[in-house]
Scaffold this motif. Structure first.
Motif, PDB file in Angstrom:
ATOM      1  N   GLY A  16      -3.135 -13.682  -6.001  1.00 46.24           N
ATOM      2  CA  GLY A  16      -2.494 -13.293  -7.068  1.00 46.24           C
ATOM      3  C   GLY A  16      -1.229 -14.298  -6.933  1.00 46.24           C
ATOM      4  O   GLY A  16      -0.891 -14.522  -5.868  1.00 46.24           O
ATOM      5  N   HIS A  17      -0.332 -13.786  -7.930  1.00 47.62           N
ATOM      6  CA  HIS A  17       1.251 -13.673  -7.946  1.00 47.62           C
ATOM      7  C   HIS A  17       1.936 -13.050  -7.471  1.00 47.62           C
ATOM      8  O   HIS A  17       1.559 -11.728  -7.075  1.00 47.62           O
ATOM      9  N   ARG A  18       2.767 -13.212  -6.559  1.00 45.04           N
ATOM     10  CA  ARG A  18       4.082 -12.868  -5.913  1.00 45.04           C
ATOM     11  C   ARG A  18       5.366 -12.941  -6.472  1.00 45.04           C
ATOM     12  O   ARG A  18       5.686 -13.856  -6.369  1.00 45.04           O
ATOM     13  N   PHE A  19       6.221 -11.766  -6.728  1.00 46.91           N
ATOM     14  CA  PHE A  19       7.439 -11.913  -7.873  1.00 46.91           C
ATOM     15  C   PHE A  19       8.511 -11.617  -6.051  1.00 46.91           C
ATOM     16  O   PHE A  19       8.276  -9.821  -6.279  1.00 46.91           O
ATOM     17  N   LEU A  20       9.868 -11.839  -5.639  1.00 47.27           N
ATOM     18  CA  LEU A  20      10.732 -11.391  -4.954  1.00 47.27           C
ATOM     19  C   LEU A  20      11.569 -10.056  -5.953  1.00 47.27           C
ATOM     20  O   LEU A  20      12.088 -11.043  -6.616  1.00 47.27           O
ATOM     21  N   LEU A  21      11.782  -9.335  -5.069  1.00 46.73           N
ATOM     22  CA  LEU A  21      12.572  -8.630  -5.982  1.00 46.73           C
ATOM     23  C   LEU A  21      14.417  -8.942  -5.584  1.00 46.73           C
ATOM     24  O   LEU A  21      14.698  -8.553  -4.613  1.00 46.73           O
ATOM     25  N   LEU A  22      15.452  -8.851  -6.461  1.00 48.45           N
ATOM     26  CA  LEU A  22      17.026  -9.398  -6.114  1.00 48.45           C
ATOM     27  C   LEU A  22      17.863  -8.461  -7.105  1.00 48.45           C
ATOM     28  O   LEU A  22      17.264  -8.088  -8.281  1.00 48.45           O
ATOM     29  N   GLY A  23      18.347  -7.717  -6.604  1.00 48.23           N
ATOM     30  CA  GLY A  23      19.744  -6.979  -6.987  1.00 48.23           C
ATOM     31  C   GLY A  23      19.372  -5.401  -7.072  1.00 48.23           C
ATOM     32  O   GLY A  23      18.004  -4.839  -6.511  1.00 48.23           O
ATOM     33  N   VAL A  70      14.219  -7.942   6.237  1.00 46.83           N
ATOM     34  CA  VAL A  70      12.717  -7.863   5.356  1.00 46.83           C
ATOM     35  C   VAL A  70      13.240  -7.511   3.527  1.00 46.83           C
ATOM     36  O   VAL A  70      14.239  -8.304   3.591  1.00 46.83           O
ATOM     37  N   TYR A  71      12.713  -8.105   3.273  1.00 47.58           N
ATOM     38  CA  TYR A  71      12.266  -8.792   2.138  1.00 47.58           C
ATOM     39  C   TYR A  71      11.308  -7.396   0.913  1.00 47.58           C
ATOM     40  O   TYR A  71      10.257  -6.976   1.496  1.00 47.58           O
ATOM     41  N   TYR A  72      11.001  -7.922  -0.311  1.00 53.09           N
ATOM     42  CA  TYR A  72      10.344  -6.651  -1.167  1.00 53.09           C
ATOM     43  C   TYR A  72       9.534  -8.048  -2.242  1.00 53.09           C
ATOM     44  O   TYR A  72      10.771  -8.698  -3.238  1.00 53.09           O
ATOM     45  N   SER A  73       8.581  -7.318  -2.303  1.00 51.40           N
ATOM     46  CA  SER A  73       7.826  -8.276  -3.377  1.00 51.40           C
ATOM     47  C   SER A  73       6.885  -7.313  -4.488  1.00 51.40           C
ATOM     48  O   SER A  73       6.706  -6.231  -3.878  1.00 51.40           O
ATOM     49  N   LEU A  74       6.875  -7.771  -5.124  1.00 50.51           N
ATOM     50  CA  LEU A  74       5.438  -7.522  -6.658  1.00 50.51           C
ATOM     51  C   LEU A  74       4.122  -8.448  -6.465  1.00 50.51           C
ATOM     52  O   LEU A  74       4.368  -9.602  -6.806  1.00 50.51           O
ATOM     53  N   PHE A  75       3.345  -7.823  -5.611  1.00 53.02           N
ATOM     54  CA  PHE A  75       1.900  -8.213  -6.317  1.00 53.02           C
ATOM     55  C   PHE A  75       1.365  -8.387  -7.124  1.00 53.02           C
ATOM     56  O   PHE A  75       1.165  -7.117  -7.730  1.00 53.02           O
ATOM     57  N   SER A  76       0.547  -9.270  -8.127  1.00 51.89           N
ATOM     58  CA  SER A  76      -0.270  -9.874  -9.327  1.00 51.89           C
ATOM     59  C   SER A  76      -1.454  -9.596  -9.338  1.00 51.89           C
ATOM     60  O   SER A  76      -1.057 -11.623  -8.994  1.00 51.89           O
ATOM     61  N   GLU A  77      -2.623  -9.292  -9.167  1.00 52.16           N
ATOM     62  CA  GLU A  77      -3.731  -9.623  -8.890  1.00 52.16           C
ATOM     63  C   GLU A  77      -4.349 -10.985 -10.024  1.00 52.16           C
ATOM     64  O   GLU A  77      -3.659 -10.805 -10.876  1.00 52.16           O
ATOM     65  N   THR A  91       2.453  -9.533 -21.933  1.00 51.43           N
ATOM     66  CA  THR A  91       3.301  -8.350 -22.377  1.00 51.43           C
ATOM     67  C   THR A  91       3.957  -7.459 -20.944  1.00 51.43           C
ATOM     68  O   THR A  91       4.502  -6.777 -21.208  1.00 51.43           O
ATOM     69  N   SER A  92       2.305  -6.884 -20.313  1.00 53.35           N
ATOM     70  CA  SER A  92       2.680  -6.387 -18.757  1.00 53.35           C
ATOM     71  C   SER A  92       2.280  -6.859 -17.673  1.00 53.35           C
ATOM     72  O   SER A  92       0.695  -7.698 -17.961  1.00 53.35           O
ATOM     73  N   LEU A  93       2.045  -6.359 -16.488  1.00 57.20           N
ATOM     74  CA  LEU A  93       1.279  -6.792 -15.507  1.00 57.20           C
ATOM     75  C   LEU A  93       1.349  -5.631 -14.530  1.00 57.20           C
ATOM     76  O   LEU A  93       2.204  -4.817 -14.325  1.00 57.20           O
ATOM     77  N   LYS A  94      -0.075  -5.646 -14.110  1.00 61.52           N
ATOM     78  CA  LYS A  94      -0.285  -4.141 -12.785  1.00 61.52           C
ATOM     79  C   LYS A  94       0.568  -5.360 -11.670  1.00 61.52           C
ATOM     80  O   LYS A  94       0.057  -6.786 -10.815  1.00 61.52           O
ATOM     81  N   VAL A  95       0.786  -4.071 -11.152  1.00 61.45           N
ATOM     82  CA  VAL A  95       1.758  -4.743  -9.653  1.00 61.45           C
ATOM     83  C   VAL A  95       1.751  -4.090  -8.365  1.00 61.45           C
ATOM     84  O   VAL A  95       1.794  -2.589  -9.101  1.00 61.45           O
ATOM     85  N   GLU A  96       2.462  -4.211  -7.242  1.00 59.46           N
ATOM     86  CA  GLU A  96       2.626  -3.171  -5.988  1.00 59.46           C
ATOM     87  C   GLU A  96       3.197  -3.357  -5.980  1.00 59.46           C
ATOM     88  O   GLU A  96       4.040  -5.566  -5.378  1.00 59.46           O
ATOM     89  N   LEU A  97       4.191  -2.597  -5.207  1.00 58.15           N
ATOM     90  CA  LEU A  97       5.500  -3.002  -4.090  1.00 58.15           C
ATOM     91  C   LEU A  97       4.654  -3.083  -3.256  1.00 58.15           C
ATOM     92  O   LEU A  97       4.486  -2.592  -2.262  1.00 58.15           O
TER      93      LEU A  97
END
Length: 236
Positions: A16-23, A70-77, A91-97
């Motif tokens: 799936g996709h991973r999105f790194l969280l910033l801020g 240490v980084y943080y990502s949202l995983f979306s399968e 308009t939405s996606l299932k994610v895991e932190l």
């Protein structure tokens, strides 16, 4: 030693996709790009609507690891096209932190810390979306600026390959306008030539001040916390 990525056992065989969280005040999501996988060959910066519990877990955990790599990502399968967000058809996606830890050899481990929940997405929240290899190597080191208010982040602009991927949060940013951050304006660093290839450590030294240019306008910042780094799986 070759850097590798590992995931928790529950992720075995998942894609799936991973999105790194910033801020912290406004939380941005930076897509983890890969030159060699077509579905991931995009540099994307956006914002997601996150529920309160996930947001709190991220901010609390970040606070406890502020001085560690240490980084943080949202995983979306699933290998769904990112353009669905850009076009507004998703308009939405299932994610895991996930917490992304890095050992002394540079190996990354993705460990789930929040079970699956739903994030919302809007095409109007997409700050930047560009295929990789869209341009040749620039003459000088170039980053994309994004953020809101007093928080300004810089993502290394991914042009030709091979390359390296990095996102940092600045401190003491000056000269940036909100319109720059809203459109991920390119910031060139005239004092540093682009290496035109892979580097293994950031050209920006944490705690060091830099002068940059957005067009012909000068901006200044101090390099702060690194929110992502990759020079290995990005390229192969």
């Amino acid at each position: 030693m070759t850097t590798t990525d590992t995931v928790s056992s529950s992720d075995a065989g998942r894609h799936g996709h991973r999105f790194l969280l910033l801020g912290t005040d406004t939380i941005y999501a930076y897509h983890l790009p890969l030159y060699h996988v077509a579905i991931h060959a995009f540099q994307m910066i956006t914002k997601f609507g996150l529920d309160g519990s996930l947001r709190k877990k991220y901010l609390d955990d970040l606070g406890n690891h502020e001085d560690r790599q240490v980084y943080y990502s949202l995983f979306s399968e699933g290998h769904w096209p990112l353009k669905e967000i850009v076009d507004g058809t998703r308009t939405s996606l299932k994610v895991e932190l996930e917490r992304v830890t890095v050992d002394s050899d540079g190996n990354r481990t993705f460990t789930k810390i929040v079970d699956e929940t739903t994030a919302t997405c809007r095409k109007d929240d997409v700050v930047h979306y560009e295929p990789l290899d869209a341009t040749d190597y620039p003459e000088n080191l170039t980053y994309l600026a994004f953020g809101e208010g007093s928080e300004a982040h810089l993502a290394h602009q991914l042009a030709a390959s091979p390359n390296w991927d990095e996102v940092i949060t600045t401190s003491n940013p000056a000269g940036f306008e909100q319109s720059d951050l809203d459109r991920a304006a390119a910031v060139t660093i005239p004092s540093i030539k682009d290496p035109k290839g892979v580097v293994k450590t950031s050209p920006l030294v944490k705690g060091k001040p830099y002068e940059g240019l957005i067009g012909t306008r000068e901006v200044t910042f101090t390099a702060g916390r690194q929110g992502w780094w990759n020079h290995t799986s990005l390229n192969k």
